[in-house]
Write an enzyme that holds these catalytic residues in place. Sequence first.
Site, short mmCIF file in Angstrom:
data_model
loop_
_atom_site.label_atom_id
_atom_site.label_comp_id
_atom_site.label_asym_id
_atom_site.label_seq_id
_atom_site.Cartn_x
_atom_site.Cartn_y
_atom_site.Cartn_z
N GLY A 1 -12.24 -15.85 0.42
CA GLY A 1 -11.63 -14.67 1.03
C GLY A 1 -12.45 -13.41 0.82
O GLY A 1 -13.57 -13.30 1.26
N ILE B 1 -3.56 -15.23 -2.61
CA ILE B 1 -3.89 -15.68 -1.26
C ILE B 1 -5.28 -15.14 -0.90
O ILE B 1 -5.51 -13.94 -0.95
CB ILE B 1 -2.84 -15.19 -0.24
CG1 ILE B 1 -1.45 -15.69 -0.59
CG2 ILE B 1 -3.24 -15.60 1.17
CD1 ILE B 1 -1.29 -17.18 -0.58
N CYS B 2 -6.18 -16.02 -0.52
CA CYS B 2 -7.55 -15.57 -0.24
C CYS B 2 -7.62 -14.63 0.95
O CYS B 2 -8.60 -13.90 1.10
CB CYS B 2 -8.50 -16.76 -0.07
SG CYS B 2 -8.08 -17.88 1.27
N ALA B 3 -6.59 -14.61 1.79
CA ALA B 3 -6.58 -13.71 2.94
C ALA B 3 -6.09 -12.30 2.57
O ALA B 3 -6.17 -11.40 3.38
CB ALA B 3 -5.70 -14.27 4.05
#
Length: 185
Positions: free
Chosen positions: A37, A67-69
């Site tokens: 991300g 969360i990598c986003a």
Amino acid sequence: LYLMKHPLVQLIDATGGRSMVKVAYSSGKPALGVGSGNTATYIHKSANLDMAVIDIITSKTFDNGTICASEGTLLIDAEVYDPVVEKFKALGAHLVTPEERERFAALVIDPTTCAMNPMAVGRSAQDLAKFVQLPVAPEIKLFLIELEGVGREHPLSTEKLCPILGIHRVHSEEEALEKARAIND
């Protein structure tokens, strides 16, 4: 790889880094994949600053940034940089000093691999503060770290799966795009 090649698998959705995506792409099946991300987010001077700050804090803290986003680095227009930082601080962010930045870098990023230290992943801001021996108010839920550059020599410019946001002051849309590209290379 065994599960990816199983006859009942018709599509692979692979996340978790380049090596996982590479395996999925080489499986012989249709695959969707993403690498690491470190989402670079640009706050333009025309943005609704209150909404942008609230949305970013919510995104980065609801799961402690796992969360990598979720946002990894903010590129903030110079014209609104100071008001944006003040809004973050008013809503529970701590702007770290240069000395504190070095302590966080040593804790969060492995200097050899430039990868995240697993013990920092998903930890709360309060846990991270304890690890670096930084007394902070109980309402602190996010750390803002001013970055001097991008790349291996600036370890906190990489993905941070915890409530830490790197921040850069940018002076144009072109500079923001250049930095975003460099962050994701």
